[in-house]
Design an enzyme around this catalytic site. Structure first.
Site, PDB file in Angstrom:
ATOM      1  N   LYS A 127      11.685  -7.940 -11.582  1.00 51.22           N
ATOM      2  CA  LYS A 127      11.937  -7.669 -10.165  1.00 51.22           C
ATOM      3  C   LYS A 127      12.996  -8.652  -9.695  1.00 51.22           C
ATOM      4  O   LYS A 127      13.139  -9.726 -10.263  1.00 51.22           O
ATOM      5  CB  LYS A 127      10.649  -7.881  -9.347  1.00 51.22           C
ATOM      6  CG  LYS A 127      10.634  -7.137  -8.047  1.00 51.22           C
ATOM      7  CD  LYS A 127      10.075  -5.742  -8.236  1.00 51.22           C
ATOM      8  CE  LYS A 127      10.160  -4.912  -6.994  1.00 51.22           C
ATOM      9  NZ  LYS A 127       9.410  -3.646  -7.151  1.00 51.22           N
ATOM     10  N   ASP A 167      14.286  -1.070  -3.990  1.00 50.13           N
ATOM     11  CA  ASP A 167      12.976  -1.413  -3.420  1.00 50.13           C
ATOM     12  C   ASP A 167      13.260  -1.504  -1.918  1.00 50.13           C
ATOM     13  O   ASP A 167      14.236  -0.912  -1.441  1.00 50.13           O
ATOM     14  CB  ASP A 167      12.452  -2.729  -4.019  1.00 50.13           C
ATOM     15  CG  ASP A 167      10.962  -2.947  -3.756  1.00 50.13           C
ATOM     16  OD1 ASP A 167      10.137  -2.352  -4.452  1.00 50.13           O
ATOM     17  OD2 ASP A 167      10.617  -3.709  -2.814  1.00 50.13           O
TER      18      ASP A 167
HETATM   19  N1  GLU Z   1      10.695  -0.721  -6.680  1.00 48.23           N
HETATM   20  C1  GLU Z   1       9.955   0.363  -7.254  1.00 48.23           C
HETATM   21  C2  GLU Z   1       8.593  -0.114  -7.677  1.00 48.23           C
HETATM   22  O1  GLU Z   1       8.009  -0.934  -7.010  1.00 48.23           O
HETATM   23  C3  GLU Z   1      10.735   1.104  -8.325  1.00 48.23           C
HETATM   24  C4  GLU Z   1      11.232   0.308  -9.468  1.00 48.23           C
HETATM   25  C5  GLU Z   1      12.144   1.059 -10.416  1.00 48.23           C
HETATM   26  O2  GLU Z   1      12.405   2.234 -10.193  1.00 48.23           O
HETATM   27  O3  GLU Z   1      12.591   0.422 -11.373  1.00 48.23           O
HETATM   28  O4  GLU Z   1       8.011   0.317  -8.634  1.00 48.23           O
END
Ligand code: GLU
Length: 444
Positions: A127, A167
């Protein structure tokens, strides 16, 4: 050697002081994992699998300098937490928000490891993001920020290394600016980010995926109890991508959605949002309160949360810790029987304990909101083979993935009285593959 939950949490707390969100996420997972490992895989304790899994493989923190529209120099902090790559390249979104700090990104990256494993697609967890506040910024400012951010991030990511996505605060526009900059620097058109536009490598259904997937998961919970959506009232928080498409799918499946919300307050329409009303919501952007000018059935409350209204199903789709113990008590008192998390860790630990005690069917984000990253995984597959699948094909795959996650939760979370502890099921089901891969790959 066997592990003890209290001692383990003390060990993690001593090592990570001042990181409350990260500690919360670790406690939520290891409370289920420790008894499971002690019973089924005691040798994993000697290999310190849990001590390793809570330690990011790498944390990158960097300066992002950019020039605003008044030619004033601005300085932000950028991050990428590369948590675990045992089963695939790091994968997870980027969050741009003034609330971003290392604790929040470590909690999100930690959750992502289990969520990504549950999808059945070979993806590790990561992340990232920045304390940059996109609110009130011009399009040019967003572009300059994204370009500066990627000018450092490019050296740490890649289609087989780490694949970021969106996100909170990062959507197709931001992904576009970052993708353009990566391509310019590397001279390489590659699937280094997901959430791209459908004309330049993106997957159909990616914008809808988290919200749709959440509703497919709730559908599985209901079917397991021989129930469906008809006659059920649904409270949703948030008004972003996840909340919007969750509401749309809920209406299409026959539910009645009565709330949405943003940081200014809660919009309540006791008559329910039709698809037409939802379309209007989308056109309002941040001005959710203006809905009441067009639809007199709606009321906007600056002092209420969606959880204050009676509902059968609650879907928190805004942000972490938005639903506390008091909210849980109100929901249960008003007859709510199902809670499924569209956001990451929106319920506090105390709220979850109360739901469990009250036999509410509670689905944690790492299972229920995995549809977003699952379709990101499908976007990566399409990029590898140089194809673009139809919306129908992607949507069908998404539904199948959510059904499989539900099956995994039932397998590992079924209790003696037949009730399914989805949190335990998701924690153990997500962990097994990662734990055994770490064991197989030796001391790394
Ligand atoms: N931010 C999204 C999550 O919390 C998607 C992450 C992604 O698609 O890599 O899963």
């Amino acid at each position: 050697m066997s592990l003890n939950f209290k001692n383990f949490i003390k060990y993690v707390t001593d090592k990570n002081p001042n990181e409350p969100e990260f500690l919360q996420a670790v406690a939520e997972v290891t409370e289920d994992l420790i008894p499971y490992i002690n019973e089924k895989h005691p040798t994993w304790n000697d290999l310190k699998i849990l001590e390793r899994i809570v330690e990011p493989e790498r944390v990158i923190s960097f300066r992002v300098t950019w020039l605003d529209d008044k030619n004033v120099v601005q300085v932000n902090r950028g991050y990428r937490v590369q948590m675990n790559s045992a089963i695939g390249p790091y994968k997870g979104g980027l969050r741009f928000s003034p609330t971003v700090n290392l604790s929040i990104l470590k909690f999100l990256a930690f959750e992502q490891v289990f969520k990504n494993s549950l999808t059945g697609i070979p993806l590790g967890g990561g992340k990232g993001g920045s304390d940059f506040d996109p609110k009130g910024k011009s399009d040019n400012e967003i572009m300059r920020f994204c370009q500066s951010f990627m000018t450092e991030l490019f050296r740490h990511v890649g289609p087989e290394t780490d694949v970021p996505a969106g996100d909170i605060g990062v959507g197709e526009r931001e992904v576009g600016y970052m993708f353009g900059q990566y391509k310019r620097i590397q001279n390489h058109f590659a699937g280094v980010l997901t959430g791209k536009g459908p004309n330049w490598g993106g997957s159909y259904i990616r914008p809808e995926a988290t919200g749709y997937g959440l509703l497919y998961f709730v559908q599985c919970i209901l079917e397991n109890l021989d129930e469906d959506f008809s006659g059920k009232t649904i409270a949703i928080s948030g008004a972003g991508n996840v909340a919007y498409y969750a509401a749309e799918k809920a209406v299409n499946l026959g539910g009645k959605v009565i709330t949405l919300s943003n940081s200014s307050g809660c919009l309540h329409d006791p008559e329910g949002f039709s698809l037409e009303k939802l379309h209007h919501v989308a056109s309002l952007g941040r001005e959710l309160a203006k809905y009441t000018e067009t639809y007199k059935s709606g009321q906007f409350f600056t002092d209420k949360k969606p959880w204050d209204f009676a509902c059968d199903i609650a879907l928190p789709c805004a942000t972490q810790n938005e639903l506390d113990e008091q909210d849980a008590k109100t929901l249960v008192k008003n007859g709510c029987r199902f809670v499924a998390e569209g956001a990451n860790m929106p319920s506090t630990m105390e709220a979850i304990k109360y739901f469990h005690k009250s036999k509410v069917h509670f689905a944690p984000g790492k299972a229920a909101n995995a549809g977003g990253v699952a379709v990101s995984g499908l976007e990566m597959s399409q990029n590898w083979i140089g194809q673009q699948w139809t919306s129908e094909k992607v949507d069908g795959r998404l539904k199948g993935i959510m059904e499989n996650i539900h099956k995994t939760c039932v397998k590992y979370g079924k209790e003696e009285d037949g009730h399914i502890n989805y949190l335990k099921g998701a924690n153990i089901g997500g962990f097994i593959k990662v734990g055994s891969a770490m064991k197989a790959q030796g001391l790394v």
